[in-house]
Write an enzyme that holds these catalytic residues in place. Structure first.
Site, mmCIF file in Angstrom:
data_model
loop_
_atom_site.group_PDB
_atom_site.id
_atom_site.type_symbol
_atom_site.label_atom_id
_atom_site.label_comp_id
_atom_site.label_asym_id
_atom_site.label_seq_id
_atom_site.Cartn_x
_atom_site.Cartn_y
_atom_site.Cartn_z
ATOM 1 N N SER A 42 0.824 -1.057 0.057
ATOM 2 C CA SER A 42 0.072 0.046 -0.168
ATOM 3 C C SER A 42 0.909 1.355 -0.228
ATOM 4 O O SER A 42 2.050 1.189 -0.009
ATOM 5 C CB SER A 42 -0.876 0.103 1.439
ATOM 6 O OG SER A 42 -0.115 0.302 2.537
ATOM 7 N N ASP A 46 -0.988 -1.161 -4.146
ATOM 8 C CA ASP A 46 -2.302 -1.173 -3.753
ATOM 9 C C ASP A 46 -2.594 0.135 -3.455
ATOM 10 O O ASP A 46 -1.776 0.731 -2.714
ATOM 11 C CB ASP A 46 -2.380 -2.106 -2.512
ATOM 12 C CG ASP A 46 -3.682 -2.495 -1.844
ATOM 13 O OD1 ASP A 46 -4.710 -2.490 -2.624
ATOM 14 O OD2 ASP A 46 -3.662 -2.475 -0.668
ATOM 15 N N GLU A 76 -10.849 1.828 -8.927
ATOM 16 C CA GLU A 76 -12.203 1.539 -8.085
ATOM 17 C C GLU A 76 -13.259 2.431 -8.427
ATOM 18 O O GLU A 76 -12.979 3.568 -8.803
ATOM 19 C CB GLU A 76 -11.716 1.681 -6.608
ATOM 20 C CG GLU A 76 -12.850 1.722 -5.494
ATOM 21 C CD GLU A 76 -12.132 1.771 -4.169
ATOM 22 O OE1 GLU A 76 -11.399 2.508 -3.989
ATOM 23 O OE2 GLU A 76 -12.724 1.064 -3.103
ATOM 24 N N HIS A 93 -12.183 -1.130 5.214
ATOM 25 C CA HIS A 93 -10.707 -1.578 5.508
ATOM 26 C C HIS A 93 -10.264 -1.599 6.901
ATOM 27 O O HIS A 93 -11.002 -0.751 7.958
ATOM 28 C CB HIS A 93 -9.991 -0.625 4.880
ATOM 29 C CG HIS A 93 -9.642 -0.488 3.495
ATOM 30 N ND1 HIS A 93 -10.254 0.004 2.448
ATOM 31 C CD2 HIS A 93 -8.765 -1.540 2.510
ATOM 32 C CE1 HIS A 93 -10.116 -0.172 1.228
ATOM 33 N NE2 HIS A 93 -9.110 -1.143 1.329
HETATM 34 P P1 13P Z 1 -8.209 -5.524 5.116
HETATM 35 O O1 13P Z 1 -7.211 -4.978 5.949
HETATM 36 O O2 13P Z 1 -9.412 -5.108 5.691
HETATM 37 O O3 13P Z 1 -7.974 -6.930 4.821
HETATM 38 O O4 13P Z 1 -8.275 -4.740 3.651
HETATM 39 C C1 13P Z 1 -7.295 -5.208 2.689
HETATM 40 C C2 13P Z 1 -7.552 -4.565 1.545
HETATM 41 O O5 13P Z 1 -8.345 -4.126 0.857
HETATM 42 C C3 13P Z 1 -6.331 -3.936 0.739
HETATM 43 O O6 13P Z 1 -6.441 -3.116 -0.372
HETATM 44 O O1 G3H Z 2 -6.173 -1.130 1.612
HETATM 45 C C1 G3H Z 2 -4.703 -1.116 2.376
HETATM 46 C C2 G3H Z 2 -4.720 -2.069 3.354
HETATM 47 O O2 G3H Z 2 -5.708 -2.375 4.355
HETATM 48 C C3 G3H Z 2 -3.461 -1.634 4.192
HETATM 49 O O3 G3H Z 2 -3.339 -0.320 4.270
HETATM 50 O O4 G3H Z 2 -1.167 -0.097 4.724
HETATM 51 O O5 G3H Z 2 -2.708 1.778 4.783
HETATM 52 O O6 G3H Z 2 -2.534 0.228 6.735
HETATM 53 P P1 G3H Z 2 -2.294 0.295 5.078
HETATM 54 ZN ZN ZN Z 3 -7.981 -1.786 -0.159
#
Ligand code: 13P
Ligand code: G3H
Ligand code: ZN
Length: 290
Positions: free
Chosen positions: A50, A89, A140, A185
């Site tokens: 991410s 991501d 998205e 999320h």
């Molecule tokens: P979660 O953290 O809820 O598993 O979501 C993951 C996600 O959508 C990453 O893009």
């Molecule tokens: O969609 C993203 C994941 O849930 C991880 O997000 O790395 O920003 O906590 P993050």
């Molecule tokens: Zn996500």
């Protein structure tokens, strides 16, 4: 194997009614846990990073983070025989460009908050660039919220509108579409149901593979049903972090004199590998890369 373009795997999953797991990583050990699980399960796998993970890995500089992770992803993928992709991501426009240049095999542009037409025009530009070098493109429509521990109003979720989804996919040429069906999320327990009627309406409009974000908070019954209806890439982050951190915490709690990071990081890596394996079996991807 070298890093793979995951699209043929997602398309196969889409046709056969299973899903490719996309697993978030923030550290070397989390990346290793994913490829080790892929190897043992003989499953295709997506390592995904991410925006905030890139910033963490790059110590505040996300371009540096992309460089580190691109190199790490190549080595991790080459260490196993299972097909592994490296996915950005929720990327920004500039991160998507950098990730494509530095060898990611899949990218997501997150146009969250942009007016619809602007989201279309940026996504189309990035999609053309991705396709010119064989990279898979996700975007998205609607928004799976990222409350990050803060209160949020579930009734205000910007769910995916089926007509907008079709218009967006046709105008941009994306390979996969992330849809908002009620998931959120970062939830630490499986308390959310999906709007499966909406999923069916989206499916009637379009045939490209769909992506479920926020799966950690969704009931397994709904994930299973959703996968059979065309959610062919399922993102998992929080469940992995819970397993990893839970194991580290247990090891540290047992021995206050422990200082060797290898001892607790390997416990985290093993625990994460087990949950990734469990998810691969659950999504039906185990054994598909035999
Ligand atoms: P979660 O953290 O809820 O598993 O979501 C993951 C996600 O959508 C990453 O893009
Ligand atoms: O969609 C993203 C994941 O849930 C991880 O997000 O790395 O920003 O906590 P993050
Ligand atoms: Zn996500």
């Amino acid at each position: 194997m070298t890093l793979q373009n995951v699209l043929p795997w997602i398309q196969r999953a889409h046709q056969e009614g299973w899903a490719v797991g996309a697993f978030n990583a923030n550290t070397l050990e989390q990346v290793q846990a994913i490829v080790m699980a892929a190897q043992v399960e003989q499953a295709p796998a997506i390592i995904q990073i991410s925006h905030r993970a890139l910033t963490h890995v790059g110590s505040g500089n996300e371009v540096q983070g992309i460089k580190y992770i691109a190199a790490l992803g190549k080595i991790a993928a080459e260490s196993v025989a299972a097909p592994v992709a490296m996915h950005l991501d929720h990327g920004t426009e500039s991160e998507v460009v950098q990730a494509i240049v530095l060898g990611f095999t899949s990218v997501m542009f997150d146009g969250d908050g942009l007016p619809f037409e602007e989201n279309i025009s940026i996504t189309k530009r990035l999609c053309d660039m991705a396709h010119s070098v064989g990279v898979c493109m996700e975007a998205e429509v609607g928004e799976v919220p990222k409350p990050d521990g803060k209160e949020f109003d579930e009734s205000a979720i910007d769910m995916t509108d089926p007509d907008e989804a079709l218009q967006f996919a046709q105008a941009t040429g994306i390979d996969t579409l992330a849809v908002a069906l009620g998931s959120v999320h970062g939830l630490k327990s499986k308390t959310v149901s999906l709007d499966l009627e909406r999923l069916q309406a989206i499916r009637k409009q379009m045939s490209i593979p769909l992506v479920l974000h926020g799966s950690s908070g969704v009931s397994d019954a709904d994930i299973k049903q959703g996968v059979s209806m065309g959610l062919s890439k399922v993102n998992v982050a929080t469940q992995l972090a819970q397993a990893f951190t839970g194991a580290v915490r247990e090891v540290l709690n047992k021995d206050a004199s422990l200082v060797d990071p290898r001892k607790y990081m390997s416990a985290g890596r093993n625990a994460q590998m087990e949950i990734v394996r469990e998810r691969m079996r659950f999504f039906g991807s185990s054994g598909k890369a035999k």
